[in-house]
Design a protein around this motif. Structure first.
Motif, short mmCIF file in Angstrom:
data_model
loop_
_atom_site.label_atom_id
_atom_site.label_comp_id
_atom_site.label_asym_id
_atom_site.label_seq_id
_atom_site.Cartn_x
_atom_site.Cartn_y
_atom_site.Cartn_z
N PRO A 166 -38.31 28.75 -7.54
CA PRO A 166 -39.82 28.41 -7.19
C PRO A 166 -40.18 28.49 -9.06
O PRO A 166 -39.65 29.58 -9.38
CB PRO A 166 -40.61 28.99 -6.51
CG PRO A 166 -39.23 29.37 -5.70
CD PRO A 166 -38.72 29.25 -6.15
N VAL A 167 -41.17 28.12 -9.36
CA VAL A 167 -41.92 28.54 -10.64
C VAL A 167 -42.50 30.33 -10.58
O VAL A 167 -42.31 31.06 -11.82
CB VAL A 167 -42.85 27.80 -11.38
CG1 VAL A 167 -43.08 28.15 -12.29
CG2 VAL A 167 -41.98 26.42 -11.41
N GLU A 168 -42.75 30.16 -9.40
CA GLU A 168 -43.08 31.59 -9.23
C GLU A 168 -42.80 33.09 -9.71
O GLU A 168 -43.13 34.31 -9.57
CB GLU A 168 -43.79 31.56 -8.33
CG GLU A 168 -44.95 30.99 -7.84
CD GLU A 168 -44.90 29.21 -7.55
OE1 GLU A 168 -45.82 28.57 -7.36
OE2 GLU A 168 -43.45 29.43 -7.36
N VAL A 169 -41.10 32.43 -9.53
CA VAL A 169 -40.16 33.17 -9.44
C VAL A 169 -39.46 33.79 -11.01
O VAL A 169 -38.18 33.78 -11.56
CB VAL A 169 -39.03 33.79 -7.66
CG1 VAL A 169 -39.96 34.27 -6.76
CG2 VAL A 169 -38.24 33.02 -7.87
N HIS A 218 -34.54 37.47 0.50
CA HIS A 218 -34.53 39.06 2.11
C HIS A 218 -35.97 40.19 1.10
O HIS A 218 -36.10 40.74 1.78
CB HIS A 218 -33.10 39.93 1.53
CG HIS A 218 -32.72 38.90 2.39
ND1 HIS A 218 -32.04 39.16 3.95
CD2 HIS A 218 -31.12 37.88 2.29
CE1 HIS A 218 -31.27 38.33 4.36
NE2 HIS A 218 -30.06 37.41 3.55
N ALA A 219 -35.83 39.35 -0.04
CA ALA A 219 -36.72 40.53 -0.91
C ALA A 219 -38.37 40.88 -0.84
O ALA A 219 -38.42 39.13 -0.49
CB ALA A 219 -36.36 40.88 -2.50
N GLN A 220 -39.08 41.35 -0.49
CA GLN A 220 -40.70 40.75 -0.48
C GLN A 220 -41.02 40.14 -1.88
O GLN A 220 -40.28 40.22 -2.96
CB GLN A 220 -41.51 42.36 -0.60
CG GLN A 220 -40.78 43.07 0.23
CD GLN A 220 -41.84 42.62 1.54
OE1 GLN A 220 -42.31 42.06 1.74
NE2 GLN A 220 -41.31 43.06 3.22
N GLU A 221 -41.93 39.72 -1.19
CA GLU A 221 -42.61 38.57 -2.61
C GLU A 221 -42.56 38.86 -4.39
O GLU A 221 -42.32 38.76 -4.90
CB GLU A 221 -43.92 37.44 -2.90
CG GLU A 221 -44.16 36.96 -2.65
CD GLU A 221 -42.75 35.29 -3.13
OE1 GLU A 221 -42.50 34.89 -4.14
OE2 GLU A 221 -42.41 35.68 -2.03
N GLU A 222 -43.80 40.85 -4.60
CA GLU A 222 -43.51 41.67 -5.69
C GLU A 222 -42.00 41.62 -6.08
O GLU A 222 -42.34 41.57 -7.34
CB GLU A 222 -44.17 43.07 -5.36
CG GLU A 222 -44.12 43.41 -5.95
CD GLU A 222 -43.90 44.57 -6.59
OE1 GLU A 222 -43.55 44.98 -7.87
OE2 GLU A 222 -42.55 44.41 -5.67
N LEU A 223 -41.24 41.65 -4.80
CA LEU A 223 -40.25 42.56 -5.74
C LEU A 223 -39.38 41.05 -6.79
O LEU A 223 -38.29 41.34 -7.10
CB LEU A 223 -39.63 43.20 -4.81
CG LEU A 223 -37.91 43.60 -5.13
CD1 LEU A 223 -38.51 45.19 -5.86
CD2 LEU A 223 -37.22 44.37 -4.61
N LYS A 224 -39.13 40.50 -5.89
CA LYS A 224 -38.95 38.90 -6.36
C LYS A 224 -39.82 38.24 -7.47
O LYS A 224 -38.59 37.94 -8.23
CB LYS A 224 -38.79 37.74 -5.67
CG LYS A 224 -38.74 37.91 -4.26
CD LYS A 224 -39.14 36.11 -3.86
CE LYS A 224 -38.53 36.83 -2.06
NZ LYS A 224 -39.05 35.30 -1.64
#
Length: 411
Positions: A69-72, A112-118
């Motif tokens: 995804p673009v978000e990450v 597996h990671a939280q969104e902020e960490l991704k």
């Protein structure tokens, strides 16, 4: 029009055309330094700088992380990483240095990671700015991965890590490590947890990285010592005690699942790398003089090369099969088969090249009289690492037999 192009959707066809055009104009010039045969053997900053610059350029052009995804930090596309890989292979580009990051850490962090960490970790991973390594194997836990003893003890919202990891490729350059460790000593599999750890910033402050010199003289391997390293709980992936399940995500991708950019996705044909397929063996045999004619005149050599060609074609057909969901009867079958067979085919190809060269195969890398600059003996020695990494060939066969074919478990 190629088979690949015939199967492309309109969006994928446009992506392929754009990728091919960009690569035609932007594939870098051969380096002024000798590159290793794989990113796992990068030894010098000059090698790393050249390869990091290439990965960053390819990422900026949209050829890395295409399907994330673009978000990450990804390209937000649909099944386009495969196409990027095919076009880079076609253009014979250099490999990317961040192979562990792209092939193992990225899917593990993403799932597996939280969104902020991704969002924090993945963009610099894709661009190659942050190099990653893998902290799995230990002196007493190789094939029995669930027996790892590196231990993390809870201290408020921190964890204090102590232990010893070994065979850690790229640790000497890595900013980050994916780390499987123990948080409960009373149980085996359920006592494992999984962290991402910033090791470069902790050098001398709880982390020591020491090179391991191989028979080839290369120092891509390392051992890593953790001595009271403190990390925040936010660096833990998934739930406490779920490290084994997270590690299975890593291993499945290490063994070939998914369309990821790996050393198999490219390799510049220059003095720094060598193509170990059957066509290169034919070329070598034709150039290798014998007492009567060349090695290519030997019917046994021709037969062995043909056997390799058949195996390579089988692997290629298996890869095409992996793109058809209706032909996949088990989620692990093709990934495990590909890892097992690719590593053994590469080893056999290099071994055959040694037999073709004969006495000249004893000449070391860079010797003026060594065929192809001594790359084949180097490939042969390095090939044993790939039949061990991500589970030995014996382990792969056990898993295929027990979990895919339903055979009785070995005792």
């Amino acid at each position: 029009m190629s088979d690949e192009q015939l199967k492309d959707t309109p969006e994928q066809a446009q992506f392929r055309a754009d990728a091919r055009a960009w690569l035609a104009e932007n594939t870098p010039e051969p380096p002024t330094v000798r590159l290793p045969q794989s990113p796992l053997e990068i030894m010098t900053h000059e090698q790393l700088d050249y390869l990091q610059a290439w990965q960053k350029a390819a990422y900026d052009a949209g050829l890395v992380g295409c399907d994330y995804p673009v978000e990450v930090g990804g390209g937000g596309r649909d099944n386009c990483q495969r196409i990027a890989n095919e076009e880079m292979l076609r253009a014979r580009t250099p490999f990317f240095p961040n192979v562990i990051g792209l092939g193992m850490a990225a899917p593990t962090v993403f799932y597996h990671a939280q969104e902020e960490l991704k969002q924090r970790l993945l963009p610099a991973l894709f661009s190659g700015e942050d190099i990653w390594c893998q902290g799995f194997s230990e002196p007493g836990a190789g094939s029995d991965l669930a027996n790892v003893q590196t231990f993390a003890e809870r201290k408020g919202d921190k964890w204090v890590i102590n232990g010893h990891k070994v065979w850690t490729s790229l640790a000497h350059f890595a900013e980050w490590m994916i780390l499987l460790l123990r948080t409960d000593k009373s149980v085996k599999h359920d006592g494992l947890s999984y962290f991402v750890v910033p090791i470069k910033s902790a050098l001398g402050k709880g982390v020591t990285v020491s090179p391991l010199i191989k028979i080839t003289g290369e120092t891509g391997f390392n051992e890593v010592i953790f001595d009271n390293l403190e990390v925040d709980d936010s660096y833990r992936l998934d739930e406490l005690g779920k490290g084994w399940q997270v590690a299975m995500t890593t291993l499945l991708h290490e063994r070939g699942a998914g369309e990821l950019v790996t050393p198999r996705s490219g390799g510049m044909k220059s003095e720094s790398t060598h193509n170990t397929n059957s066509h290169a063996l034919v070329d070598l045999a034709r150039r290798t003089e014998r007492s009567s004619g060349t090695a290519a005149d030997d019917p046994l050599i021709r037969d062995r090369i043909m056997q390799q060609l058949i195996r390579e074609q089988g692997l290629a057909d298996n890869n095409r099969r992996s793109r058809v969901p209706d032909l996949q009867d088990h989620p692990m079958r093709l990934a495990l088969q590909n890892k097992l067979l690719m590593s053994e085919v590469a080893q056999d190809s290099a071994g055959l090249a040694m037999d073709i060269e004969g006495a000249a195969a004893s000449l070391y890398l860079g010797d003026g009289q060594a065929p192809d600059g001594g790359q084949w003996p180097m490939a042969y020695m390095n090939s044993f690492g790939f039949t061990i990494a991500a589970g030995t060939s014996e382990v792969q066969r056990n898993i295929l037999g027990e979990r895919v074919l339903g055979m009785a478990k070995s005792k």
